[in-house]
Design an enzyme around this catalytic site. Sequence first.
Site, PDB file in Angstrom:
ATOM      1  N   ASP A 322      -4.472   5.724  -4.360  1.00 50.64           N
ATOM      2  CA  ASP A 322      -4.136   5.875  -2.878  1.00 50.64           C
ATOM      3  C   ASP A 322      -5.823   7.150  -3.424  1.00 50.64           C
ATOM      4  OD1 ASP A 322      -3.681   6.761  -0.613  1.00 50.64           O
ATOM      5  OD2 ASP A 322      -2.897   8.958  -1.139  1.00 50.64           O
ATOM      6  N   THR A 324      -6.285  10.005  -1.048  1.00 48.53           N
ATOM      7  CA  THR A 324      -6.136  11.549  -1.134  1.00 48.53           C
ATOM      8  C   THR A 324      -5.482  11.893  -1.837  1.00 48.53           C
ATOM      9  OG1 THR A 324      -5.913  11.467   1.364  1.00 48.53           O
ATOM     10  CG2 THR A 324      -5.006  12.914   0.297  1.00 48.53           C
ATOM     11  N   ASP A 558       0.522  10.593  -4.758  1.00 42.37           N
ATOM     12  CA  ASP A 558       1.310  12.163  -4.840  1.00 42.37           C
ATOM     13  C   ASP A 558       2.107  12.060  -3.756  1.00 42.37           C
ATOM     14  OD1 ASP A 558      -0.918  12.026  -3.143  1.00 42.37           O
ATOM     15  OD2 ASP A 558      -1.611  14.095  -3.824  1.00 42.37           O
TER      16      ASP A 558
END
Length: 817
Positions: A322, A324, A558
């Site tokens: 991912d 970010t 996250d």
Amino acid sequence: MWHDKPVTTLAASHDELDKPRTEDGLTSAQVQQRVERGFVNATDRTSTRSVWQIIKVNVLTRFNAILGALFVLVLAAGSPVDGLFGVALIFNSAIGIVQEVSAKRKLDRLALLNSPTTRVIREGELSTIATGDVVRDDLIELRTGDQVPSDGTLIYTSGLEIDESNLTGESDAVPKAIGDEVLSGTTVVAGAGRFHAAAVGADAYANKIASEARKFKKTRSEIQESINTLLKYITWVIVIALPLQIWSQWRTLGQGRPFGDVWQEVMIRSAAGLVGLVPEGLVLLTSVAFLLAAVTLTKQQVLVQELPAVEGLARVDVVCLDKTGTLTVGDIVYEDIVHLAPPEDDEFTFQALGAISDDPNANATLSAIAAKLDPPKGWVRTETIAFNSARKWSAASFEGKGSWVIGAPDMLLTSDDEENRQKVQEIAATGRRVLILAHSENPLNGQELPQNLRWMALVVLGEQVRPDAAETLKFFADQGVLIKVISGDNPTTVAAIARRVGLTVDEPVDARTIGETAEELREIAEKTVVFGRVSPQQKRALVQALQLNGHVVAMTGDGVNDALALKDADIGVAMGNGAQATKAVAQLVLLDGKFSHLPNVLAEGRRVIGNVERVANLFVAKNVMSLIAIVSAAILFLPFPFLPRHLTLVSTVTIGVPAFFLALGPNRSRYVPGFLKRVLRFAVPAGVVAGLAVIVSYLITHNSVGASYDAQCNAVVGKGDTVAQICQQPGTVATLALMIVFFWILVVLARPFALWKAALISVMALIAVGAFALPLGRSVFDFDMTSSQLMWAVVVGAAGAALIELIYRTSKDHRNA
């Protein structure tokens, strides 16, 4: 602010508990009362075994049972020296218990420090406590990213949406209102809410299910699967060999002698063969290798929640990231506002941006804007639609100011708004994030966009690329591991960030233009590097598509939107500052959020795989050798060539002690599939060579001394020295020949050499020489041979060693680790 909301009374029975449950939450006395009654949320979710389970697993095994029974028989036969293998058995189990208990304490302590937490209101104060410390009737506050800790009924909501897929299988988030029920194990994906805990711990509807699902969704381990397969085969070999060994030794040693005269000799010789078939240290060393790897990684801020995950990352050939929080720091920074409306509206728009970001339940984007902009005076929020990752926008209404929407341009802009789309693409091409701010005079209606939106401004946000990202990605590329960037952000923005960290990116793919199922995504998942605007369900489907294509997939993330993909990936890696729900389903948690730890995890995995393979080769070769010796002795009407003490010596200096150190040494060789096949390809022929060396050397010496079969026994006490020597010499020669062959097996498996390996083998060789050369060693092990017999032992052993070298060099895929 929330204290004006009505309280919904729960229907649960509370027996004789104090019942006042107001918006101020429980008092300390009420909490203590519930703790004393056991109405707490504590559940056993540890990823390690209990101390009793550790003892049971290390002691109560089928092979320990076999060795224990043989140990008792050998003692009963009056030969305690031949029961040395029993000491090794106890020592092995003790090492396993001590190592695992020590590792358990370290891992449990670290897990406790990083355990899930829950926000509760007690005596009017909001505080964060361990989820296990929640008690019945606690007033719990939910926010985006939280995992619901218990069951209850909502008394307050603000755009609350909950993912109940853990319970229902439906991936769509469910909007929640006051009076709706929430269940433990579900995940907050948007908004906020409060409820009183009606059922906690084992009483919660989904707590047990969620706990079991998390506990028993085990990471696949090729090593463990291969070891279990080996143990199954070896068990059947023992079942078949046990009666064969006893029968052949009875037939050879008995020869019409009374049972009382020969049963001790039969038991001792039979035990010697069966001891050689038991891989007593293999499981121990595999477990110790996993545990010490996990402990090593905790020192590097990597929490291993499932031990096989250490090995699993070494098998990974695709890493899905991912953007970010993984490639970027994750801290979004407000940079600029690009006005789209006439200049006279600029101040109004600027104030609106400050007002909409002043949200008590702001996500990371709104928080970044709020950090730079002060909330304007006179703006009174009347209604809110919280952001969620599916619709990618949020909204708020203000008294006399209309409704304002902020979100992803490609979710809000119409297809014919070419001018604004072009502006968005130009900014996104620089790697920055772009949001659009829109205004409507119409009120908000449920979870729908207000009508007659007017575009007011583009909001520009910057992201800081992680300083370690480029180096880490280069490492994976050098190792032949493919990288896929799967993000919910704008594809152009994601591609720009990917290029900044060194990835070669062709055309990024907008996931809204592709399919939703794993089968539909198989082709595009294989050839594409960057995906943008990916929904949580599509992230999961892309991981599954890669798995369908035969890849071993790791997923890092996250956010809540990564949780489903992390759960389905072969290895899920969560950032330490990520959502609780994400960390709950991951096998590995990077506690400090540093992506650069992954190469260390990969290295530990490779060390475990390579070293356990070495150890497995040693043990399996010994098992094959023992089987060859048992079968040959039965066919040739020979006593079993060894006493148990002989095999204990060989196993200790060429397998047991070296294997322990080799299993824990450094090893960065690349993972190659086919662990079990590769072990069998080398260990079986090597064991056959060792077994033939034993039988040949035994027969040569047996014929040279002219011993009768019934003289080959352990019960030489009271006989003349000549008879004693005749008894001892064939077994001594066979032991020395076997020792030479197995030392060479150890030499080839220890390559490439390092100083510590050379020192280890040299020390073991000196111990072996001492057993044959020193009077004490000859006395303990009943060793005796002439110089000509020594020559034959060396010749046969050297021939066997040469064949071992040939097998090693010609076997395919042998590991130069």
